[in-house]
Design a protein around this motif. Structure first.
Motif, PDB file in Angstrom:
ATOM      1  N   ASP A 190     144.553  52.679  30.573  1.00 28.97           N
ATOM      2  CA  ASP A 190     145.555  53.288  31.372  1.00 28.97           C
ATOM      3  C   ASP A 190     145.972  54.505  30.360  1.00 28.97           C
ATOM      4  OD1 ASP A 190     144.867  51.814  33.579  1.00 28.97           O
ATOM      5  OD2 ASP A 190     146.794  50.609  33.490  1.00 28.97           O
ATOM      6  N   GLU A 191     146.332  53.922  29.336  1.00 25.56           N
ATOM      7  CA  GLU A 191     146.942  54.962  28.259  1.00 25.56           C
ATOM      8  C   GLU A 191     145.855  56.000  27.962  1.00 25.56           C
ATOM      9  OE1 GLU A 191     149.816  55.537  26.906  1.00 25.56           O
ATOM     10  OE2 GLU A 191     149.410  56.975  25.465  1.00 25.56           O
ATOM     11  N   PHE A 192     144.736  55.724  27.816  1.00 29.08           N
ATOM     12  CA  PHE A 192     143.710  56.684  27.552  1.00 29.08           C
ATOM     13  C   PHE A 192     143.447  57.601  28.577  1.00 29.08           C
ATOM     14  CE2 PHE A 192     139.337  58.393  27.371  1.00 29.08           C
ATOM     15  CZ  PHE A 192     139.177  58.429  25.865  1.00 29.08           C
ATOM     16  N   GLU A 193     143.600  57.113  30.042  1.00 32.50           N
ATOM     17  CA  GLU A 193     143.474  58.164  30.845  1.00 32.50           C
ATOM     18  C   GLU A 193     144.909  59.063  31.336  1.00 32.50           C
ATOM     19  OE1 GLU A 193     140.218  55.832  33.610  1.00 32.50           O
ATOM     20  OE2 GLU A 193     142.342  55.989  34.196  1.00 32.50           O
ATOM     21  N   ASP A 194     146.041  58.463  30.716  1.00 33.28           N
ATOM     22  CA  ASP A 194     147.178  59.180  30.876  1.00 33.28           C
ATOM     23  C   ASP A 194     147.043  60.469  29.871  1.00 33.28           C
ATOM     24  OD1 ASP A 194     148.237  57.636  32.806  1.00 33.28           O
ATOM     25  OD2 ASP A 194     149.606  56.636  31.246  1.00 33.28           O
ATOM     26  N   ARG A 195     146.423  60.279  28.679  1.00 32.12           N
ATOM     27  CA  ARG A 195     146.491  61.166  27.716  1.00 32.12           C
ATOM     28  C   ARG A 195     145.229  62.149  27.944  1.00 32.12           C
ATOM     29  NH1 ARG A 195     146.488  58.368  21.806  1.00 32.12           N
ATOM     30  NH2 ARG A 195     148.626  57.334  21.954  1.00 32.12           N
ATOM     31  N   ASN A 196     144.121  61.611  28.882  1.00 29.62           N
ATOM     32  CA  ASN A 196     143.034  62.588  29.074  1.00 29.62           C
ATOM     33  C   ASN A 196     142.955  62.455  30.568  1.00 29.62           C
ATOM     34  OD1 ASN A 196     141.923  62.883  26.246  1.00 29.62           O
ATOM     35  ND2 ASN A 196     142.257  60.735  26.601  1.00 29.62           N
ATOM     36  N   PRO A 197     143.705  63.465  31.581  1.00 29.14           N
ATOM     37  CA  PRO A 197     143.503  63.171  32.993  1.00 29.14           C
ATOM     38  C   PRO A 197     142.294  63.655  33.329  1.00 29.14           C
ATOM     39  CG  PRO A 197     145.494  64.248  32.098  1.00 29.14           C
ATOM     40  CD  PRO A 197     144.784  64.208  31.009  1.00 29.14           C
ATOM     41  N   ASN A 198     141.283  64.153  32.774  1.00 23.90           N
ATOM     42  CA  ASN A 198     140.215  64.384  33.366  1.00 23.90           C
ATOM     43  C   ASN A 198     139.102  63.067  32.807  1.00 23.90           C
ATOM     44  OD1 ASN A 198     140.699  66.892  34.727  1.00 23.90           O
ATOM     45  ND2 ASN A 198     140.842  67.755  32.669  1.00 23.90           N
ATOM     46  N   ALA A 199     139.490  62.354  32.087  1.00 22.36           N
ATOM     47  CA  ALA A 199     138.507  61.499  31.546  1.00 22.36           C
ATOM     48  C   ALA A 199     138.712  59.768  32.474  1.00 22.36           C
ATOM     49  CB  ALA A 199     138.859  61.073  30.191  1.00 22.36           C
ATOM     50  N   THR A 200     137.646  59.117  32.674  1.00 21.54           N
ATOM     51  CA  THR A 200     137.784  57.835  33.223  1.00 21.54           C
ATOM     52  C   THR A 200     137.205  57.018  32.212  1.00 21.54           C
ATOM     53  OG1 THR A 200     137.141  58.938  35.282  1.00 21.54           O
ATOM     54  CG2 THR A 200     136.886  56.472  35.077  1.00 21.54           C
ATOM     55  N   VAL A 201     137.849  55.734  32.303  1.00 25.18           N
ATOM     56  CA  VAL A 201     137.383  54.490  31.689  1.00 25.18           C
ATOM     57  C   VAL A 201     136.880  53.403  32.612  1.00 25.18           C
ATOM     58  CG1 VAL A 201     137.915  52.824  29.794  1.00 25.18           C
ATOM     59  CG2 VAL A 201     139.065  54.945  29.816  1.00 25.18           C
ATOM     60  N   GLN A 202     135.648  53.247  32.525  1.00 22.75           N
ATOM     61  CA  GLN A 202     135.189  51.957  33.113  1.00 22.75           C
ATOM     62  C   GLN A 202     134.996  50.711  32.276  1.00 22.75           C
ATOM     63  OE1 GLN A 202     131.300  53.578  34.692  1.00 22.75           O
ATOM     64  NE2 GLN A 202     132.197  53.799  36.567  1.00 22.75           N
ATOM     65  N   LEU A 203     135.560  49.432  32.656  1.00 28.30           N
ATOM     66  CA  LEU A 203     135.799  48.514  32.013  1.00 28.30           C
ATOM     67  C   LEU A 203     134.863  47.450  32.501  1.00 28.30           C
ATOM     68  CD1 LEU A 203     139.629  48.451  31.681  1.00 28.30           C
ATOM     69  CD2 LEU A 203     138.086  48.919  29.729  1.00 28.30           C
ATOM     70  N   SER A 204     134.126  46.550  31.536  1.00 22.67           N
ATOM     71  CA  SER A 204     133.489  45.700  32.020  1.00 22.67           C
ATOM     72  C   SER A 204     133.707  44.548  31.132  1.00 22.67           C
ATOM     73  CB  SER A 204     131.741  45.967  32.035  1.00 22.67           C
ATOM     74  OG  SER A 204     130.976  44.542  32.481  1.00 22.67           O
ATOM     75  N   PHE A 205     133.967  43.199  31.769  1.00 19.62           N
ATOM     76  CA  PHE A 205     134.636  42.017  30.903  1.00 19.62           C
ATOM     77  C   PHE A 205     133.728  40.884  31.259  1.00 19.62           C
ATOM     78  CE2 PHE A 205     138.488  44.514  31.706  1.00 19.62           C
ATOM     79  CZ  PHE A 205     138.752  44.942  30.299  1.00 19.62           C
ATOM     80  N   ALA A 206     133.483  40.346  30.084  1.00 18.93           N
ATOM     81  CA  ALA A 206     132.527  38.979  30.223  1.00 18.93           C
ATOM     82  C   ALA A 206     132.461  38.253  28.770  1.00 18.93           C
ATOM     83  CB  ALA A 206     131.218  39.081  30.704  1.00 18.93           C
ATOM     84  N   GLY A 207     131.990  37.144  28.654  1.00 17.08           N
ATOM     85  CA  GLY A 207     131.661  36.544  27.475  1.00 17.08           C
ATOM     86  C   GLY A 207     130.895  37.664  26.670  1.00 17.08           C
ATOM     87  N   SER A 208     131.123  37.603  25.277  1.00 17.98           N
ATOM     88  CA  SER A 208     130.439  38.326  24.290  1.00 17.98           C
ATOM     89  C   SER A 208     128.995  38.203  24.307  1.00 17.98           C
ATOM     90  CB  SER A 208     131.174  38.243  23.284  1.00 17.98           C
ATOM     91  OG  SER A 208     132.608  38.364  23.034  1.00 17.98           O
ATOM     92  N   SER A 209     128.805  37.100  24.288  1.00 15.94           N
ATOM     93  CA  SER A 209     127.371  36.908  24.166  1.00 15.94           C
ATOM     94  C   SER A 209     126.384  37.427  25.388  1.00 15.94           C
ATOM     95  CB  SER A 209     126.821  35.512  24.056  1.00 15.94           C
ATOM     96  OG  SER A 209     127.341  34.644  25.226  1.00 15.94           O
ATOM     97  N   ASP A 210     127.112  37.414  26.857  1.00 12.52           N
ATOM     98  CA  ASP A 210     126.736  37.822  27.917  1.00 12.52           C
ATOM     99  C   ASP A 210     126.336  39.460  27.654  1.00 12.52           C
ATOM    100  OD1 ASP A 210     126.265  35.328  29.154  1.00 12.52           O
ATOM    101  OD2 ASP A 210     128.093  35.319  30.393  1.00 12.52           O
ATOM    102  N   LEU A 211     127.665  40.038  27.441  1.00  9.59           N
ATOM    103  CA  LEU A 211     127.639  41.292  27.246  1.00  9.59           C
ATOM    104  C   LEU A 211     126.542  42.128  26.249  1.00  9.59           C
ATOM    105  CD1 LEU A 211     131.437  41.808  26.865  1.00  9.59           C
ATOM    106  CD2 LEU A 211     130.080  42.268  28.823  1.00  9.59           C
ATOM    107  N   VAL A 212     126.331  41.257  25.092  1.00 14.25           N
ATOM    108  CA  VAL A 212     125.038  41.493  24.205  1.00 14.25           C
ATOM    109  C   VAL A 212     123.923  41.575  24.986  1.00 14.25           C
ATOM    110  CG1 VAL A 212     123.946  40.902  22.164  1.00 14.25           C
ATOM    111  CG2 VAL A 212     126.522  41.035  22.284  1.00 14.25           C
ATOM    112  N   THR A 213     123.814  40.465  25.779  1.00 13.84           N
ATOM    113  CA  THR A 213     122.355  40.308  26.501  1.00 13.84           C
ATOM    114  C   THR A 213     122.216  41.726  27.611  1.00 13.84           C
ATOM    115  OG1 THR A 213     122.643  38.051  26.395  1.00 13.84           O
ATOM    116  CG2 THR A 213     121.312  39.045  28.299  1.00 13.84           C
ATOM    117  N   GLN A 214     123.404  42.078  28.187  1.00 11.63           N
ATOM    118  CA  GLN A 214     123.340  42.940  29.000  1.00 11.63           C
ATOM    119  C   GLN A 214     123.019  44.602  28.418  1.00 11.63           C
ATOM    120  OE1 GLN A 214     127.154  43.169  31.681  1.00 11.63           O
ATOM    121  NE2 GLN A 214     126.946  40.919  31.827  1.00 11.63           N
TER     122      GLN A 214
END
Length: 260
Positions: free
Chosen positions: A58-82
């Protein structure tokens, strides 16, 4: 233009070479690098970072109104696999160094990972502690329904470490793929206790009670973050600068994370 942060579940990606090793988080590089950017940065982060990284995004987007942050949360090992399967990540934040090392070994880390936080385990019990649990040794009681993380994810690896350090064998009724799943079973009353991070207990508020145990000091998880090879390097580095800078570190500290 005001662009909202979104949470995603993963997809397809680019890949190429890598860097290796870790270095301490910087203290004051969070401002200028993150200003005036545009585009989308996709951040894959450990489940235990959900609240803090949402606030940082949210802070990143407030600083950069033309930028979007897409977040993906999961277990770290699952993210590495992805990511190794081609998911489109620009940034990876792991709940331990072992999973960052896997990504580095796969040639998918751009530059040297930066350690930005640490976390330790705590016993979470439902409000009122109906089972009367007082310490880690109590979790060895087979009459209790105890939930832990699976060994391949960071919170599960830490659980194995504290079991070995204390000589305690926990007959868990369930091993979950992320720490948020463990917490969910405690808050819903499906479990008498679960081993989660200190930050998860803090985030749960009155829904659970936290019980400290001295063996947790044997398993301090260090969180590294890095840009992913083939991603948007400019936005990735700007987001990492915000996480490792003063404002990002303050958000993490308020949530209960310690400095590396």
């Amino acid at each position: 233009m005001n662009v909202r942060t979104r949470v995603i579940t993963g997809a397809a990606a680019l890949v190429v070479l890598a860097g290796c090793g870790t270095q301490p988080a910087s203290e004051d590089n969070s401002t200028t690098a993150a200003e005036g950017l545009s585009g989308t940065v996709t951040v894959f982060a450990a489940a235990s970072l959900k609240d803090t990284f949402t606030a940082i995004a949210d802070e990143f987007e407030d600083r950069n109104p033309n930028a979007t942050v897409q977040l993906s949360f999961a277990g770290s090992s699952d993210l590495v696999t992805q990511i190794t399967a081609g998911a489109p990540a620009d940034v990876f934040a792991s709940a331990n160094t072992a999973n960052m090392d896997k990504l580095t070994d796969a040639g998918l880390v751009a530059g040297a990972p930066v350690d930005f936080a640490t976390n330790t385990l705590m016993i979470a019990v439902p409000a009122g502690n109906p089972a009367g649990i007082t310490g880690l040794v109590d979790l060895a009681d087979p009459a209790l329904d105890v939930v832990v993380c699976a060994p391949q994810v960071p919170c599960g690896s830490a659980t194995v470490t504290v079991e070995e350090a204390s000589g305690t064998d926990i007959p868990a009724v369930s091993e979950e793929s992320s720490v948020t799943d463990v917490l969910g079973k405690v808050t819903s009353g499906q479990a008498d206790a679960g081993l989660v991070y200190v930050t998860d207990v803090a985030a749960a508020g009155d829904a659970v009670e936290g019980i400290e145990f001295e063996e947790s000091a044997e398993a301090v998880n260090v969180y590294p973050i890095s840009a992913v090879e083939g991603g948007n390097q400019e936005l990735a580095e700007a987001f990492i600068d915000l996480v490792t800078g003063a404002e990002g570190q303050e958000i993490l500290t308020q949530a209960g994370f310690a400095k590396p």
